[in-house]
Design a protein around this motif. Structure first.
Motif, PDB file in Angstrom:
ATOM      1  N   GLY A 124      -4.028  -6.227 -23.088  1.00 35.22           N
ATOM      2  CA  GLY A 124      -3.180  -7.145 -23.836  1.00 35.22           C
ATOM      3  C   GLY A 124      -2.645  -8.294 -23.027  1.00 35.22           C
ATOM      4  O   GLY A 124      -1.868  -9.109 -23.542  1.00 35.22           O
ATOM      5  N   VAL A 125      -2.997  -8.380 -21.733  1.00 32.50           N
ATOM      6  CA  VAL A 125      -2.503  -9.464 -20.886  1.00 32.50           C
ATOM      7  C   VAL A 125      -3.630 -10.466 -20.652  1.00 32.50           C
ATOM      8  O   VAL A 125      -4.683 -10.134 -20.102  1.00 32.50           O
ATOM      9  N   ASP A 126      -3.415 -11.710 -21.137  1.00 33.34           N
ATOM     10  CA  ASP A 126      -4.387 -12.770 -20.872  1.00 33.34           C
ATOM     11  C   ASP A 126      -3.833 -13.696 -19.799  1.00 33.34           C
ATOM     12  O   ASP A 126      -2.763 -13.452 -19.232  1.00 33.34           O
ATOM     13  N   ALA A 127      -4.534 -14.801 -19.533  1.00 29.67           N
ATOM     14  CA  ALA A 127      -4.143 -15.713 -18.458  1.00 29.67           C
ATOM     15  C   ALA A 127      -2.777 -16.321 -18.714  1.00 29.67           C
ATOM     16  O   ALA A 127      -1.940 -16.435 -17.797  1.00 29.67           O
ATOM     17  N   ASP A 128      -2.498 -16.719 -19.954  1.00 27.41           N
ATOM     18  CA  ASP A 128      -1.206 -17.335 -20.269  1.00 27.41           C
ATOM     19  C   ASP A 128      -0.068 -16.328 -20.095  1.00 27.41           C
ATOM     20  O   ASP A 128       0.991 -16.663 -19.551  1.00 27.41           O
ATOM     21  N   THR A 129      -0.307 -15.094 -20.565  1.00 25.39           N
ATOM     22  CA  THR A 129       0.738 -14.057 -20.439  1.00 25.39           C
ATOM     23  C   THR A 129       1.014 -13.749 -18.965  1.00 25.39           C
ATOM     24  O   THR A 129       2.168 -13.588 -18.558  1.00 25.39           O
ATOM     25  N   ALA A 130      -0.046 -13.684 -18.171  1.00 27.62           N
ATOM     26  CA  ALA A 130       0.112 -13.400 -16.745  1.00 27.62           C
ATOM     27  C   ALA A 130       0.912 -14.501 -16.061  1.00 27.62           C
ATOM     28  O   ALA A 130       1.820 -14.237 -15.247  1.00 27.62           O
ATOM     29  N   SER A 131       0.605 -15.767 -16.396  1.00 24.45           N
ATOM     30  CA  SER A 131       1.339 -16.886 -15.799  1.00 24.45           C
ATOM     31  C   SER A 131       2.802 -16.851 -16.209  1.00 24.45           C
ATOM     32  O   SER A 131       3.700 -17.118 -15.389  1.00 24.45           O
ATOM     33  N   GLU A 132       3.054 -16.514 -17.473  1.00 27.94           N
ATOM     34  CA  GLU A 132       4.434 -16.440 -17.956  1.00 27.94           C
ATOM     35  C   GLU A 132       5.202 -15.321 -17.242  1.00 27.94           C
ATOM     36  O   GLU A 132       6.369 -15.506 -16.854  1.00 27.94           O
ATOM     37  N   LEU A 133       4.558 -14.188 -17.063  1.00 20.51           N
ATOM     38  CA  LEU A 133       5.210 -13.064 -16.354  1.00 20.51           C
ATOM     39  C   LEU A 133       5.589 -13.473 -14.938  1.00 20.51           C
ATOM     40  O   LEU A 133       6.707 -13.209 -14.467  1.00 20.51           O
ATOM     41  N   GLN A 134       4.650 -14.100 -14.245  1.00 17.19           N
ATOM     42  CA  GLN A 134       4.923 -14.480 -12.857  1.00 17.19           C
ATOM     43  C   GLN A 134       6.001 -15.554 -12.783  1.00 17.19           C
ATOM     44  O   GLN A 134       6.852 -15.528 -11.888  1.00 17.19           O
TER      45      GLN A 134
ATOM     46  N   VAL B  84      -3.355 -12.908  -9.701  1.00 20.75           N
ATOM     47  CA  VAL B  84      -3.360 -12.908 -11.172  1.00 20.75           C
ATOM     48  C   VAL B  84      -4.362 -11.899 -11.719  1.00 20.75           C
ATOM     49  O   VAL B  84      -4.115 -11.269 -12.766  1.00 20.75           O
ATOM     50  N   ASP B  85      -5.450 -11.690 -11.029  1.00 17.08           N
ATOM     51  CA  ASP B  85      -6.481 -10.774 -11.523  1.00 17.08           C
ATOM     52  C   ASP B  85      -5.941  -9.363 -11.716  1.00 17.08           C
ATOM     53  O   ASP B  85      -6.417  -8.616 -12.582  1.00 17.08           O
ATOM     54  N   GLU B  86      -4.956  -8.973 -10.883  1.00 18.79           N
ATOM     55  CA  GLU B  86      -4.398  -7.631 -11.019  1.00 18.79           C
ATOM     56  C   GLU B  86      -3.549  -7.489 -12.282  1.00 18.79           C
ATOM     57  O   GLU B  86      -3.340  -6.382 -12.778  1.00 18.79           O
ATOM     58  N   LEU B  87      -3.017  -8.589 -12.775  1.00 19.10           N
ATOM     59  CA  LEU B  87      -2.287  -8.557 -14.045  1.00 19.10           C
ATOM     60  C   LEU B  87      -3.239  -8.588 -15.230  1.00 19.10           C
ATOM     61  O   LEU B  87      -2.961  -8.012 -16.288  1.00 19.10           O
ATOM     62  N   LEU B  88      -4.365  -9.251 -15.061  1.00 17.87           N
ATOM     63  CA  LEU B  88      -5.296  -9.409 -16.178  1.00 17.87           C
ATOM     64  C   LEU B  88      -5.993  -8.099 -16.561  1.00 17.87           C
ATOM     65  O   LEU B  88      -6.537  -7.985 -17.654  1.00 17.87           O
TER      66      LEU B  88
END
Length: 538
Positions: free
Chosen positions: A404-414, A396-400
């Protein structure tokens, strides 16, 4: 003709004269004479007799001897060349089986036919000895340069007098525009020496890359002494060549040494090769760097090497494309031969267009599957994401780190990426079952549903089918056909299955089926380890 004291010395004189003329050992000629006289004696006394002839090497006297062997009574077949123990007692004291009885017999007179036959035997023996001498002389000179004189030309092939024999310079081994006349002096490379029915054949060449290497060795003392080594040569005979050199003495420039003062050394080689232009290139163990040198005089902007495929992509400025390719592709072809790599040349514009196409393709992939707008999809591609698997399973850290990408957005993408992948896997598995895939293959560890679908489409539907596959059939590979590397596509190659992975898959399947005993594999592994240790100690 009788063998009398009048002509005994003449035999030796004849033998010595023939030996000198043919440059062979005189004893070979004398032995041929002995055999021919023995054959003549058999025609006089009887072909079943065992007759030996010995010529004294000093006096020339020929002694004719009849030889008989003592055998058992029941084994007596040829009474002219054999005798029993009882018969031998008349000539010998206490004879036994295997003893030999020799008795001198009168010399024979050689009639016209016998003399002609003797002459043929001698000529044949002398010819064989001459061929053996030629072969022994030239076989050790393979890979060297020889000077000769042109004798004649036959159907485009040049016959060359190379001293104690003849060599043949075939039409395809000549430099294109060369023409020769009788008595012209010629320098050639001995490419091969073979024994053939018509005698030893010495095959010469002027187009072989080794010919150029040997010429440089003659002109450059540093090469002869081993200070400079020629690592590779590529030639377009009579037109252009590239030669890669390396120096083992840091104080000596390999290129400068080969060029010589005012180009004297390289010019001597060029003159011998009828004006063939020679590019001398410094060798480098780093293949991309070496390729940049090999493509000179063209400038290279970028190099991308695929070691597994043995291919390399080269990017050059637009205005350098024709120079990099060369006239009729000569420059890139010679560079390919020199580096032993398949070379694809792209201009900067072509490479840029390809990169843009890949960027657009990946952007569209994320837009279609993750329900993203174009800007956000481009952000993912810019950060180095190339497929859905990377988005779904990356840390997840690589998405953060993306703006504009927060924790919720990263989880949604995955979550979206995993849903798409799972749906694709279910669809692939359904398709595979429609094609008749068995559960034994579906449950095989390491195979994804997409891999199973690809195998089913290729006719591999059971564990038994999978176990009979070759590793290259799964992972793909390269085969050399007529000197060119040809690609063999693998069923699982698009899933990045390596050759080692394919070998593991196939062996595991064979173990599960009981075709292979794991204990045997362990024993083989231990043996390999022992051999490795022994090699290390050595």
């Amino acid at each position: 003709m009788a063998i009398t004291s009048a002509n005994q010395l003449e035999l030796l004189q004849t033998a010595e004269a023939v030996a000198r003329e043919k440059m062979i050992d005189a004893s070979v000629v004398v032995e041929a004479m002995e055999e021919s006289l023995a054959r003549a004696a058999k025609s006089r006394y009887g072909s079943e007799m065992d007759i030996h002839v010995s010529i004294d090497r000093k006096t020339g006297k020929a002694t004719f001897t009849r030889v008989r062997t003592v055998v058992e009574d029941d084994d007596l077949e040829n009474y002219q060349a054999e005798l029993t123990v009882k018969q031998a007692k008349e000539y010998m004291t206490d004879p036994s089986v295997g003893d030999v009885l020799s008795e001198e017999i009168p010399p024979v007179e050689l009639g016209r036919i016998a003399a002609q036959s003797a002459k043929q035997v001698i000529l044949q023996k002398v010819r064989e000895a001459e061929r053996d001498r030629q072969y022994e002389e030239f076989k050790d000179r393979t890979g060297t340069i020889i000077n000769g004189v042109v004798k004649r030309e036959e159907y485009g092939n040049v016959i060359v007098d190379v001293g104690r024999g003849e060599g043949i310079l075939r039409r395809n081994e000549k430099i294109g525009r060369e023409a020769y006349r009788p008595n012209d002096r010629i320098r050639c490379f001995i490419k091969d020496v073979r024994r053939e029915a018509r005698g030893p054949q010495v095959f010469l060449s002027r187009t072989a890359p080794e010919f150029m290497s040997e010429l440089f060795k003659m002109e450059v003392p540093e090469i002869y002494d081993g200070i400079i080594e020629i690592k590779a040569v590529a030639r377009d005979p009579g037109s252009r060549a590239k030669i890669a050199v390396i120096s083992y003495d840091s104080s000596i420039d390999p290129v400068g040494a080969c060029v010589g003062m005012r180009g004297s050394r390289v010019q001597a080689v060029v003159n011998e090769l009828q004006g063939e232009k020679i590019d001398i290139i410094p060798w480098n163990d780093d293949q991309p760097t070496f390729l940049v040198n090999a493509l000179q005089p063209a400038e290279v902007t970028k190099v991308v090497l695929d070691e597994d495929a043995g291919k390399i992509e080269v990017v050059v400025p637009d205005e350098q494309l024709s120079l990099a390719i060369g006239r009729r592709g000569q420059n890139v072809r010679l560079a390919s031969q020199l580096t032993n790599l398949d070379i694809d040349i792209l201009t900067e514009a072509e490479e840029s267009a390809r990169r843009q196409a890949e960027f657009a393709e990946r952007t569209q992939l994320f837009m279609d599957n993750l329900d993203l707008d174009e800007f956000f999809a481009q952000l993912l591609v810019s950060e180095g994401f190339t497929n859905l698997e990377e988005v779904a399973y990356v840390d997840v850290d690589e998405l953060l780190v993306i703006d504009g990408v927060d924790a919720d957005t990263a989880s949604e993408l995955q979550a979206r990426a995993r849903d798409v992948l799972e749906a694709a896997s279910r669809k692939a598995l359904e398709r595979a079952r429609e094609l008749g895939v068995e559960d034994s293959l579906v449950g095989f560890e390491g195979l994804t549903p997409q891999m199973i679908e690809a195998l089913a489409e290729d006719g591999v539907k059971s564990l038994e089918d999978f176990a009979t596959c070759a590793d290259w059939e799964l992972a793909g590979g390269w085969t050399t056909v007529n000197g060119e590397r040809v690609k063999d596509d693998g069923v699982l190659e698009k899933f990045d299955v390596s050759l080692e992975d394919a070998q593991t898959f196939v062996m595991t399947a064979r173990i599960q089926l009981g075709w292979v005993d794991p204990a045997d594999l362990e024993g083989a592994t231990d043996d390999d380890a022992d051999e490795t240790e022994e090699g290390s100690e050595a």
